[in-house]
Design an enzyme around this catalytic site. Structure first.
Site, PDB file in Angstrom:
ATOM      1  N   LYS A  14       0.915  -1.217   0.163  1.00 23.03           N
ATOM      2  CA  LYS A  14       0.048   0.021   0.079  1.00 23.03           C
ATOM      3  C   LYS A  14       0.832   1.235  -0.156  1.00 23.03           C
ATOM      4  CE  LYS A  14      -2.062  -1.056   3.890  1.00 23.03           C
ATOM      5  NZ  LYS A  14      -1.193  -2.379   4.239  1.00 23.03           N
ATOM      6  N   ARG A  89      -9.717   0.801   8.791  1.00 22.83           N
ATOM      7  CA  ARG A  89      -9.103  -0.471   9.441  1.00 22.83           C
ATOM      8  C   ARG A  89     -10.267  -1.254   9.892  1.00 22.83           C
ATOM      9  NH1 ARG A  89      -3.325   0.180   8.613  1.00 22.83           N
ATOM     10  NH2 ARG A  89      -2.234  -1.324   9.735  1.00 22.83           N
ATOM     11  N   ARG A 128      11.626  -6.006   4.175  1.00 24.60           N
ATOM     12  CA  ARG A 128      11.597  -4.595   4.271  1.00 24.60           C
ATOM     13  C   ARG A 128      12.328  -3.821   5.204  1.00 24.60           C
ATOM     14  NH1 ARG A 128       5.733  -2.108   5.329  1.00 24.60           N
ATOM     15  NH2 ARG A 128       5.911  -3.416   7.288  1.00 24.60           N
ATOM     16  N   ARG A 161      11.536  -2.236  10.876  1.00 24.29           N
ATOM     17  CA  ARG A 161      10.396  -1.711  11.665  1.00 24.29           C
ATOM     18  C   ARG A 161      10.271  -2.550  12.744  1.00 24.29           C
ATOM     19  NH1 ARG A 161       5.342   0.236   8.206  1.00 24.29           N
ATOM     20  NH2 ARG A 161       4.145  -1.384   9.584  1.00 24.29           N
ATOM     21  N   ARG A 172      -0.347  -9.367  13.053  1.00 26.07           N
ATOM     22  CA  ARG A 172      -0.867  -8.418  12.360  1.00 26.07           C
ATOM     23  C   ARG A 172      -1.602  -8.790  11.043  1.00 26.07           C
ATOM     24  NH1 ARG A 172       4.421  -5.777  10.344  1.00 26.07           N
ATOM     25  NH2 ARG A 172       3.134  -4.302   9.279  1.00 26.07           N
TER      26      ARG A 172
HETATM   27  P1  AP5 Z   1       4.987  -1.696   1.791  1.00 24.08           P
HETATM   28  O1  AP5 Z   1       4.534  -0.681   0.721  1.00 24.08           O
HETATM   29  O2  AP5 Z   1       5.714  -1.151   3.045  1.00 24.08           O
HETATM   30  O3  AP5 Z   1       3.715  -2.351   2.378  1.00 24.08           O
HETATM   31  P2  AP5 Z   1       2.176  -1.848   3.099  1.00 24.08           P
HETATM   32  O4  AP5 Z   1       1.038  -2.474   2.605  1.00 24.08           O
HETATM   33  O5  AP5 Z   1       2.281  -0.388   3.325  1.00 24.08           O
HETATM   34  O6  AP5 Z   1       2.398  -2.749   4.588  1.00 24.08           O
HETATM   35  P3  AP5 Z   1       2.640  -1.958   6.007  1.00 24.08           P
HETATM   36  O7  AP5 Z   1       3.155  -3.185   6.937  1.00 24.08           O
HETATM   37  O8  AP5 Z   1       3.138  -0.605   6.127  1.00 24.08           O
HETATM   38  O9  AP5 Z   1       0.962  -2.056   6.052  1.00 24.08           O
HETATM   39  P4  AP5 Z   1       0.423  -2.347   7.552  1.00 24.08           P
HETATM   40  O10 AP5 Z   1      -0.907  -1.954   7.266  1.00 24.08           O
HETATM   41  O11 AP5 Z   1       0.625  -3.362   8.326  1.00 24.08           O
HETATM   42  O12 AP5 Z   1       1.246  -1.022   8.580  1.00 24.08           O
HETATM   43  P5  AP5 Z   1       0.732   0.368   8.965  1.00 24.08           P
HETATM   44  O13 AP5 Z   1       2.122   1.340   8.690  1.00 24.08           O
HETATM   45  O14 AP5 Z   1      -0.291   0.892   8.012  1.00 24.08           O
HETATM   46  O15 AP5 Z   1       5.445  -2.879   1.367  1.00 24.08           O
HETATM   47  C1  AP5 Z   1       6.213  -3.885   1.934  1.00 24.08           C
HETATM   48  C2  AP5 Z   1       7.695  -4.273   1.618  1.00 24.08           C
HETATM   49  O16 AP5 Z   1       7.609  -4.908   0.189  1.00 24.08           O
HETATM   50  C3  AP5 Z   1       8.624  -3.113   1.438  1.00 24.08           C
HETATM   51  O17 AP5 Z   1       9.898  -3.613   1.601  1.00 24.08           O
HETATM   52  C4  AP5 Z   1       8.605  -2.669  -0.248  1.00 24.08           C
HETATM   53  O18 AP5 Z   1       9.605  -2.138  -0.595  1.00 24.08           O
HETATM   54  C5  AP5 Z   1       8.242  -4.114  -0.835  1.00 24.08           C
HETATM   55  N1  AP5 Z   1       7.337  -4.026  -2.041  1.00 24.08           N
HETATM   56  C6  AP5 Z   1       5.964  -3.357  -1.805  1.00 24.08           C
HETATM   57  N2  AP5 Z   1       5.556  -3.351  -3.150  1.00 24.08           N
HETATM   58  C7  AP5 Z   1       6.434  -4.090  -3.943  1.00 24.08           C
HETATM   59  C8  AP5 Z   1       6.170  -4.492  -5.281  1.00 24.08           C
HETATM   60  N3  AP5 Z   1       5.046  -4.453  -6.019  1.00 24.08           N
HETATM   61  N4  AP5 Z   1       7.176  -5.388  -5.623  1.00 24.08           N
HETATM   62  C9  AP5 Z   1       8.305  -5.819  -4.810  1.00 24.08           C
HETATM   63  N5  AP5 Z   1       8.537  -5.192  -3.559  1.00 24.08           N
HETATM   64  C10 AP5 Z   1       7.288  -4.378  -3.090  1.00 24.08           C
HETATM   65  O19 AP5 Z   1       0.473   0.314  10.418  1.00 24.08           O
HETATM   66  C11 AP5 Z   1       1.160   0.097  11.466  1.00 24.08           C
HETATM   67  C12 AP5 Z   1       0.412   0.183  12.903  1.00 24.08           C
HETATM   68  O20 AP5 Z   1      -0.190   1.198  13.133  1.00 24.08           O
HETATM   69  C13 AP5 Z   1      -0.551  -0.891  12.753  1.00 24.08           C
HETATM   70  O21 AP5 Z   1      -0.289  -2.495  12.921  1.00 24.08           O
HETATM   71  C14 AP5 Z   1      -1.721  -0.322  13.888  1.00 24.08           C
HETATM   72  O22 AP5 Z   1      -1.004  -0.845  15.086  1.00 24.08           O
HETATM   73  C15 AP5 Z   1      -1.506   1.152  13.567  1.00 24.08           C
HETATM   74  N6  AP5 Z   1      -2.506   1.706  12.838  1.00 24.08           N
HETATM   75  C16 AP5 Z   1      -2.141   2.291  11.842  1.00 24.08           C
HETATM   76  N7  AP5 Z   1      -3.416   2.610  11.021  1.00 24.08           N
HETATM   77  C17 AP5 Z   1      -4.431   2.310  11.841  1.00 24.08           C
HETATM   78  C18 AP5 Z   1      -5.901   2.389  11.961  1.00 24.08           C
HETATM   79  N8  AP5 Z   1      -6.391   3.121  10.989  1.00 24.08           N
HETATM   80  N9  AP5 Z   1      -6.345   1.989  12.721  1.00 24.08           N
HETATM   81  C19 AP5 Z   1      -5.863   1.309  14.132  1.00 24.08           C
HETATM   82  N10 AP5 Z   1      -4.331   1.164  13.926  1.00 24.08           N
HETATM   83  C20 AP5 Z   1      -3.566   1.636  12.819  1.00 24.08           C
END
Ligand code: AP5
Length: 214
Positions: A14, A89, A128, A161, A172
């Site tokens: 994402k 979420r 990552r 991270r 997660r």
């Molecule tokens: P990346 O783009 O970083 O993946 P992502 O989908 O953004 O994954 P996240 O782990 O950031 O999502 P998440 O939803 O768990 O975490 P968030 O920060 O939102 O890609 C991953 C890896 O793959 C990278 O190394 C990238 O380079 C590689 N890659 C990507 N696309 C690729 C491709 N096409 N080809 C090859 N390689 C690729 O949330 C973290 C925490 O915050 C949550 O656990 C929760 O505690 C809290 N939180 C956040 N939002 C909320 C909410 N709305 N409500 C409650 N808690 C929340």
């Protein structure tokens, strides 16, 4: 005001896609995960409330997120275009977003779901690396930095991270299945869902998203 929503499991890509799409549209990329990590770093009240949940890989209480998004929309102009990465979420956040949209005369949608199989999610999360200074994201194999361990953008030392440890990743993914995956049906019923295959490289996924957004 328009709010495009990105759905997808942890590691689906994402954030990686959002950076590219935000530049192409243009739109403002809003990552609630990044906002919360910044709040934790700065020791703000929202950060203090969020830290233990984030460390465990659980969702932060809805009220923290809904207040954050309410403040963001209050400070925005009617012609703003947002790309929400990580919000909503769960169904109560999605309902709150619909209410905020009425209040701010905003349109929610499309909701783009980036679909990736679990095997690939684990590979992406396991490799990552992120920049603690500017937030840029990399992968040791698929998106390596030009110099190993160093951010291409600001030359800071890359880190893993805190929530990318195997046990936290497992939790997660469970939280995603239980609480966030039902939003696929939520947005399908609303006629706003666009599914995209997220297994290609980062540019291919961004191109596929641009196709469905148009
Ligand atoms: P990346 O783009 O970083 O993946 P992502 O989908 O953004 O994954 P996240 O782990 O950031 O999502 P998440 O939803 O768990 O975490 P968030 O920060 O939102 O890609 C991953 C890896 O793959 C990278 O190394 C990238 O380079 C590689 N890659 C990507 N696309 C690729 C491709 N096409 N080809 C090859 N390689 C690729 O949330 C973290 C925490 O915050 C949550 O656990 C929760 O505690 C809290 N939180 C956040 N939002 C909320 C909410 N709305 N409500 C409650 N808690 C929340």
């Amino acid at each position: 005001m328009q709010i495009i929503v990105f759905l997808g499991a942890p590691g689906a890509g994402k954030g990686t896609a959002a950076v590219r799409i935000a530049e192409k549209l243009p739109a403002k990329h809003i990552s609630t995960g990044a906002m919360l990590r910044e709040a934790v770093k700065n020791g703000t009240p929202a950060g203090l409330a969020a830290k233990s949940y984030m460390d465990a890989g659980s969702l932060v209480p809805d009220s923290v997120l809904i207040d954050m998004i309410g403040e963001l929309l209050t400070a925005s102009t009617p012609d703003s275009v947002f790309l929400f990465d990580g919000f909503p979420r769960n169904e109560s956040q999605a309902a709150a977003l619909d209410e905020l949209a009425v209040k701010f005369n905003a349109e929610v949608g499309p909701a783009v779901c980036i679909d990736v199989c679990e095997e690939l999610l684990l590979k992406r999360l396991g490799g990552r690396r992120v920049c603690p200074a500017c937030g840029a994201g990399f992968h040791v194999l698929s998106l390596p930095p030009k110099v190993e361990g160093v951010c291409d953008v600001c030359q800071a030392k890359l880190i893993t991270r805190a929530d990318d440890q195997p046990e936290t990743i497992k939790h997660r993914l469970e939280v995603y299945e239980e609480q966030t995956a039902p939003l696929i049906e939520w947005y399908k019923k609303a006629g706003k869902l666009r599914m995209v295959d997220g297994s290609g490289d980062a540019d291919a996924v961004a191109d596929a998203i641009m196709e469905v957004i148009r």
